[in-house]
Motif scaffolding. Structure first.
Motif, PDB file in Angstrom:
ATOM      1  N   UNK A 313     -22.780 -32.260  -8.687  1.00 24.10           N
ATOM      2  CA  UNK A 313     -22.810 -33.718  -8.685  1.00 24.10           C
ATOM      3  C   UNK A 313     -23.007 -34.290  -7.303  1.00 24.10           C
ATOM      4  N   UNK A 314     -22.362 -33.699  -6.310  1.00 30.71           N
ATOM      5  CA  UNK A 314     -22.523 -34.174  -4.926  1.00 30.71           C
ATOM      6  C   UNK A 314     -23.952 -33.955  -4.442  1.00 30.71           C
ATOM      7  N   UNK A 315     -24.507 -32.794  -4.752  1.00 26.93           N
ATOM      8  CA  UNK A 315     -25.887 -32.500  -4.349  1.00 26.93           C
ATOM      9  C   UNK A 315     -26.849 -33.477  -5.017  1.00 26.93           C
ATOM     10  N   UNK A 316     -26.610 -33.787  -6.294  1.00 26.96           N
ATOM     11  CA  UNK A 316     -27.481 -34.714  -7.026  1.00 26.96           C
ATOM     12  C   UNK A 316     -27.481 -36.085  -6.360  1.00 26.96           C
ATOM     13  N   UNK A 317     -26.319 -36.549  -5.906  1.00 26.68           N
ATOM     14  CA  UNK A 317     -26.250 -37.875  -5.260  1.00 26.68           C
ATOM     15  C   UNK A 317     -26.884 -37.870  -3.877  1.00 26.68           C
ATOM     16  N   UNK A 318     -26.894 -36.732  -3.213  1.00 26.39           N
ATOM     17  CA  UNK A 318     -27.581 -36.628  -1.921  1.00 26.39           C
ATOM     18  C   UNK A 318     -29.092 -36.713  -2.114  1.00 26.39           C
ATOM     19  N   UNK A 319     -29.597 -36.056  -3.145  1.00 25.10           N
ATOM     20  CA  UNK A 319     -31.050 -35.942  -3.312  1.00 25.10           C
ATOM     21  C   UNK A 319     -31.669 -37.059  -4.147  1.00 25.10           C
ATOM     22  N   UNK A 320     -30.860 -37.823  -4.853  1.00 23.83           N
ATOM     23  CA  UNK A 320     -31.382 -38.797  -5.810  1.00 23.83           C
ATOM     24  C   UNK A 320     -32.483 -39.683  -5.252  1.00 23.83           C
ATOM     25  N   UNK A 479     -17.908 -39.571   0.140  1.00 24.99           N
ATOM     26  CA  UNK A 479     -17.445 -38.945   1.384  1.00 24.99           C
ATOM     27  C   UNK A 479     -18.506 -37.976   1.928  1.00 24.99           C
ATOM     28  N   UNK A 480     -19.126 -37.223   1.051  1.00 26.00           N
ATOM     29  CA  UNK A 480     -20.184 -36.305   1.462  1.00 26.00           C
ATOM     30  C   UNK A 480     -21.357 -37.085   2.054  1.00 26.00           C
ATOM     31  N   UNK A 481     -21.812 -38.103   1.341  1.00 28.89           N
ATOM     32  CA  UNK A 481     -22.957 -38.890   1.812  1.00 28.89           C
ATOM     33  C   UNK A 481     -22.661 -39.569   3.148  1.00 28.89           C
ATOM     34  N   UNK A 482     -21.484 -40.129   3.276  1.00 25.64           N
ATOM     35  CA  UNK A 482     -21.118 -40.796   4.527  1.00 25.64           C
ATOM     36  C   UNK A 482     -21.106 -39.807   5.692  1.00 25.64           C
TER      37      UNK A 482
END
Length: 493
Positions: A313-320, A479-482
């Motif tokens: 899910x975190x990877x998906x939000x990074x690449x979206x 938090x990951x994206x930030x």
């Protein structure tokens, strides 16, 4: 050092013919033994232009089985190769177990010709030599035999051979402008070579200096030393293979600090705030993608964590929102049969993003100190030395203009169980839940200690770990994206 070599050493034809035949038969026999013992060999041939490296390669391979060796003539890096750390292209060429890789010139060209012709800044030389020493040590400790030879000729002999080759219709194409620069800058090139030899002649991969004014003498010395080095490697291999293999670990004592235990898993984001912040950081990351390309920066994001912690899910939000032409996602599971024939870092070097792009790893080289350690797939010697190897690998990336960010997505055992139950009951997510997930859960305490030790030993200023509170998926993703956005901004500013 080089001045002390006796370049008058020579060998008469009759003695040479008699001894070379015996040596070549022995080398052919050793090649077969190395194949059976699955021992890889790397032969590095460096030295002056026209020092006889080409003739030596022909002699060396004359009796060998051509299926068991590859000769790599090394030229200037291509435009594609320049978009990676300088050792990247050599990792691609490493021989698999049981094979021989012969490098006609090598990674040392970077600290010789490139330095002579000002293609390498002096301040980077210590870093490059550090990386070379780490590269060779990692290979040797993994069971590879590395044999390095410097073929040395006098200035007079160098000049005479280049003149002779230029007059020969079949050989003139071999003479480059750079070769004549070696004659013109003989003293400076000698100084650079001596410095290289001093700093990269190590106990695990020493240089052999070869007097090469007489080519028969040079061939005999190289081949004699190569046979001795291979025999020494085989003897060491017998000792290593006699060592009992590792077994799965059944108990690990907790260590301090407890990075996972200190993580506040109560942190969360309301859905409305999550949507606002998610869009904000995704847009910023999309804008930064252009800056990454223009500044020729490589970005490498590693995602590790508990099963069902939300890595996907975190990877998906990074690449979206990213341009898919400028990022790659690599998922790493157990190594394939081909990958097992190489150093464990080999498959990860091959998957690095080029400068100007983003690379995302779902699991990574940390498997060596986590699952391979816990399950006994790596010996204690192997996983203990991996901490140092990993730090060296990541330092090479960071000093080659990469941003390296490592995320451990942390959840509680209770939250993991809830997510397992949800997957079990959801027909669209049921495929994600495997028997291995349940087995890993039973070893939670072991992995907890191993993860804390990995973070303690490999979180560096150049490649820091970020422990992400993951009980709330909204909070974890933002938090990951930030963290990614701020790291790129800091690099560019």
């Amino acid at each position: 050092m080089l001045d002390n070599l006796d370049l008058s050493n020579s060998l008469d034809k009759d003695t040479y013919r008699y001894k070379i035949e015996e040596l070549m038969r022995e080398l052919r026999s050793l090649q077969n033994i190395c194949w059976l013992q699955k021992m890889p060999i790397i032969v590095v041939l460096e030295g002056w232009a026209a020092a006889g490296k080409g003739e030596l390669v022909k002699q060396m391979t004359n009796y060998m089985d051509p299926r068991g060796f590859t000769v790599h003539p090394i030229f200037s890096p291509s435009e594609q190769e320049k978009q990676y750390p300088f050792l990247w292209r050599f990792w691609q060429k490493l021989p698999p177990v049981g094979s021989i890789g012969i490098f006609y010139h090598s990674w040392y060209t970077h600290v010789l010709e490139d330095r002579l012709f000002k293609r390498l800044e002096d301040e980077r030389v210590p870093l490059i030599m550090r990386d070379i020493n780490a590269f060779e040590r990692q290979l040797v400790e993994d069971g590879t035999v590395v044999a390095k030879y410097w073929l040395h000729v006098s200035k007079k002999e160098l000049k005479n051979r280049l003149k002779k080759y230029e007059k020969d219709e079949l050989e003139s194409w071999r003479v480059r402008k750079e070769d004549w620069q070696q004659v013109k800058n003989y003293e400076e090139y000698s100084h650079l070579a001596e410095e290289m030899l001093i700093y990269t002649s190590t106990g695990f991969a020493p240089w052999v200096l070869v007097e090469a004014d007489c080519q028969r003498w040079a061939k005999m010395k190289v081949l004699t030393q190569l046979v001795a080095t291979i025999r020494e490697g085989l003897a060491k291999r017998e000792i290593i293979t006699a060592t009992p293999s590792s077994a799965p670990q059944s108990q690990l004592l907790p260590t301090e600090p407890d990075y996972l235990g200190q993580t506040d898993l109560t942190l969360h984001l309301p859905k409305d705030e999550y949507k606002t912040k998610l869009k904000k950081y995704q847009v910023q990351l999309r804008q930064l993608q252009k800056d990454i390309y223009e500044h020729n920066i490589g970005v490498l994001l590693l995602f590790e964590g508990w099963d069902a912690a939300g890595k996907g899910g975190a990877i998906k939000r990074v690449t979206d929102i990213l341009d898919p032409r400028s990022y790659e996602v690599h998922t790493f599971a157990a190594p394939t049969d081909e990958e097992k024939k190489h150093h464990y870092l080999w498959r990860f070097w091959r998957s690095l993003p080029a400068l100007g792009k983003i690379g995302i790893c779902d699991r990574s080289w940390y498997g060596r100190v986590l699952v391979e350690r816990i399950e006994g797939f790596a010996t204690e010697i192997e996983w203990r030395r991996a901490y140092r190897e990993i730090n060296e690998f990541e330092a090479q990336l960071a000093t080659s203009n990469y941003i390296v960010l490592k995320f451990w997505l942390h959840i509680s055992p209770e939250e993991q169980l809830n997510r397992f139950q949800d997957r079990k009951e959801d027909p669209y997510k049921r495929y994600k839940l495997t028997e291995e997930d349940w087995r890993n859960r039973e070893k939670w305490d072991l992995y907890d200690v191993a993860v804390n030790q990995a973070i303690a030993r490999t979180s560096t200023a150049l490649a820091p770990w970020t422990v992400v509170p993951g009980n709330d998926k909204y909070y974890a993703r933002v938090h990951v994206l930030e963290t990614v956005v701020n790291a790129i901004k800091n690099k560019i500013s």
